[in-house]
Design a protein around this motif. Structure first.
Motif, PDB file in Angstrom:
ATOM      1  N   THR A  60      27.115   7.790  30.498  1.00  0.00           N
ATOM      2  CA  THR A  60      27.788   9.092  30.533  1.00  0.00           C
ATOM      3  C   THR A  60      27.198  10.025  29.489  1.00  0.00           C
ATOM      4  N   ALA A  61      26.994   9.522  28.282  1.00  0.00           N
ATOM      5  CA  ALA A  61      26.386  10.343  27.223  1.00  0.00           C
ATOM      6  C   ALA A  61      24.984  10.782  27.628  1.00  0.00           C
ATOM      7  N   ARG A 113      39.578  11.288  28.663  1.00  0.00           N
ATOM      8  CA  ARG A 113      38.172  11.712  28.602  1.00  0.00           C
ATOM      9  C   ARG A 113      37.649  12.028  29.994  1.00  0.00           C
ATOM     10  N   CYS A 150      30.450  10.140  36.507  1.00  0.00           N
ATOM     11  CA  CYS A 150      30.692   9.604  35.160  1.00  0.00           C
ATOM     12  C   CYS A 150      32.187   9.628  34.844  1.00  0.00           C
ATOM     13  N   THR A 157      28.930   2.082  30.505  1.00  0.00           N
ATOM     14  CA  THR A 157      29.440   3.292  31.151  1.00  0.00           C
ATOM     15  C   THR A 157      29.436   4.466  30.177  1.00  0.00           C
ATOM     16  N   GLU A 158      29.887   4.230  28.965  1.00  0.00           N
ATOM     17  CA  GLU A 158      29.908   5.308  27.967  1.00  0.00           C
ATOM     18  C   GLU A 158      28.490   5.749  27.605  1.00  0.00           C
ATOM     19  N   ARG A 159      27.573   4.789  27.497  1.00  0.00           N
ATOM     20  CA  ARG A 159      26.185   5.144  27.169  1.00  0.00           C
ATOM     21  C   ARG A 159      25.558   5.995  28.267  1.00  0.00           C
ATOM     22  N   LEU A 194      39.720   5.161  30.389  1.00  0.00           N
ATOM     23  CA  LEU A 194      39.558   6.290  29.462  1.00  0.00           C
ATOM     24  C   LEU A 194      39.932   7.572  30.199  1.00  0.00           C
ATOM     25  N   LEU A 237      34.637   6.613  33.680  1.00  0.00           N
ATOM     26  CA  LEU A 237      35.547   6.608  32.533  1.00  0.00           C
ATOM     27  C   LEU A 237      36.974   6.316  32.979  1.00  0.00           C
TER      28      LEU A 237
END
Length: 545
Positions: free
Chosen positions: A215-216, A249, A237, A211-213, A246, A241
């Motif tokens: 989103t980036a 964020r 996204c 998920t973080e990848r 998170l 998070l």
């Protein structure tokens, strides 16, 4: 690809080349030779203007399309554009839908391609998840030439509908196909929306790193989004998070992408979801005043059932944080009901967790424990691992635990549960285990029930096979061929009835064979048969003599 002026205009819209698209649509409209043809271009122009947040223009185009539509396809595309525009505009500022959404895959290529996609998006935006899924499936059953981007977007819409319906595994499968298609042939908005939908699904599956990848990746593609699709991608996204815990964020991403506290770049239902994230983050920071401010903004946004469900979830959180637990319970229950009306089982399950949390805050421990367990069971059925974990975390605050998910395996058990499972597998009774470990029989049974669930075992006799499936059976010495068959099935945890059905013999004959095996092997239980039929288990700590 067959040339299609209407499809080309739709592709310009979906590529976020909105000024170019609207100029082209106006020219095509003015040059069209029939009212129905003009209505088609006007309807797509209304769709494009809505995406550009030019709501007054979208309404004018929609009204023009309605006045010119004179056949089934032009009427259908007009209704889709009206519905979509009404959902994106501030309440009261959008077009007024007239008629029901419809789509006939048998229409001419250009009409079916454009109308099918717009109907799918209109159904999704208006919270009609079942309709959105049905339109998308019918649409994707054909190969289209009139538009290159609409089929890609329709598959993403299908994945979005499936995930909100709570069919997480199906959504993951759809978005995996979409990701390949989008990177191969999609314009920037398609690539962003596909990746952001995947980010949310991965969060529900508890793949937080992915998920973080993703989103980036989305943020890097367009750090300052301005179009409806790119802003919506950032919002998805943020949902991911938030689902991953998170929350700060997620709130930061919502405010940056949506243009500030009024969230002006979001459609109405997305604003409701955005305010839910912002209020949640404020509550988690202990900023109750800030949460109440977000609550005042979200309250008017109940334009349809899915939006209303998000509003009620937000207000439930705020009520509970403010000490108004009774209204918190009521709002969460209303949220679950509204979500279910729209087919949103995922959001309904989230609301049930909040309802249980409100019961816990009110001191209704029994209702809270039952609510958390029910929500966890539903989340397990949906494949929403993150929601199940949320329920489990809330339940632990009450000093209780969930049963392990069915088939979760050996590693899902605590050390004590593993110890008791091994002792039970050796044929020891609950009383004997309790005496050896200084536990009550009730506690032993509780641990054993959790172990059976995690191992996917239906009985104590099935535990050896569940623990030793990778081990080769040892020789079934001293038994006839039929007795060996019976012993092997007992070791699998099969009942007498199941054994009789598999071997084509009577229940009474099965029982006779089992008694013979007891005598031959000098064991007194089905678990004893299972232990003899399979290779030895690892010795448990606290092994009984």
């Amino acid at each position: 690809m067959t040339s299609s002026a209407l499809g080309e205009c739709l592709d310009l819209v979906l590529e976020a080349r909105l000024d170019e698209a609207l100029d082209r649509l106006a020219a095509e409209h003015d040059g069209a030779t029939s009212p129905g043809r003009r209505a088609r271009f006007a309807a797509v122009a209304a769709f494009g203007a809505a995406l550009a947040a030019r709501h007054a223009a979208a309404r004018r185009w929609a009204e023009l399309a309605r006045s010119q539509a004179d056949d089934a396809a032009s009427l259908a595309v007009t209704t889709a554009a009206e519905t979509f525009s009404s959902c994106l505009a501030p309440p009261g500022d959008g077009a007024r839908p007239s008629g029901e959404l419809r789509f006939d895959p048998g229409w001419a290529e250009e009409d079916a391609c454009v109308v099918g996609y717009l109907a799918t998006e209109a159904a999704m935006s208006s919270g009609r998840l079942g309709d959105a899924e049905a339109f998308a499936l019918a649409y994707l059953d054909r190969t289209w030439e009139a538009s290159s981007q609409a089929p890609l977007m329709a598959r993403i819409a299908l994945a979005r509908a499936l995930v909100f319906e709570g069919r997480v595994a199906d959504a993951a499968e759809a978005i995996a196909v979409s990701r390949v298609e989008a990177e191969a042939a999609g314009a920037l908005p398609v690539r962003m929306l596909s990746a952001s939908t995947a980010a949310y699904i991965e969060a529900l599956l508890e793949n937080v790193g992915e998920t973080e990848r993703l989103t980036a990746f989305v943020v890097a593609l367009d750090p300052e989004p301005s179009s409806y699709v790119t802003v919506g991608s950032h919002l998805l996204c943020a949902f991911g998070l938030g689902a991953a815990g998170l929350t700060d964020r997620a709130a930061e991403l919502v405010l940056r992408a949506a243009g500030g506290p009024a969230l002006p770049r979001l459609q109405t239902v997305d604003r409701a979801y955005g305010y839910e994230l912002l209020a949640t983050a404020a509550i988690e920071r202990g900023d109750l005043r800030g949460a109440r401010a977000w609550g005042r903004r979200v309250a008017p946004l109940q334009i349809h059932d899915m939006a209303a469900a998000a509003v009620e979830r937000t207000l439930s959180r705020i009520d509970v944080a403010s000490g108004h637990t009774e209204s918190g319970v009521e709002r969460a229950a209303v949220s679950a009901a509204r979500a279910l009306v729209a087919g949103g089982r995922l959001d309904a399950t989230r609301a049930r967790v909040l309802e249980a949390a409100a019961h816990a805050a009110a001191g209704a421990r029994g209702a809270a424990v039952a609510g958390f367990r029910d929500a966890a069971d539903e989340a397990d059925l949906l494949g929403a691992a993150a929601v199940r974990t949320w329920s489990a975390r809330e339940l632990r605050r009450l000093g209780r635990r969930l049963r392990p998910a069915a088939g979760a395996g050996w590693q899902a058990l605590s050390d004590r549960e593993q110890q008791i499972a091994l002792l039970a597998a050796e044929g020891f009774s609950n009383r004997m285990i309790g005496q050896a470990l200084f536990l009550s029989e009730r506690t032993v049974q509780s641990h054993l029930s959790r172990a059976l669930a995690a191992l996917g075992a239906t009985s104590r006799a099935a535990i050896p096979a569940s623990l030793g499936r990778a081990r080769a059976p040892i020789a079934l010495d001293g038994l006839t061929e039929r007795q060996q068959q019976v012993a092997s099935l007992v070791a699998e945890g099969c009942s007498n009835r199941t054994i009789s059905q598999r071997l084509g013999i009577s229940d009474k004959t099965v029982e006779k064979h089992i008694q013979a095996i007891f005598a031959r092997w000098q064991v007194s239980s089905r678990t004893g048969i299972a232990n003899r039929a399979l290779a030895p288990l690892p010795a448990p700590e606290g092994r009984l003599a």
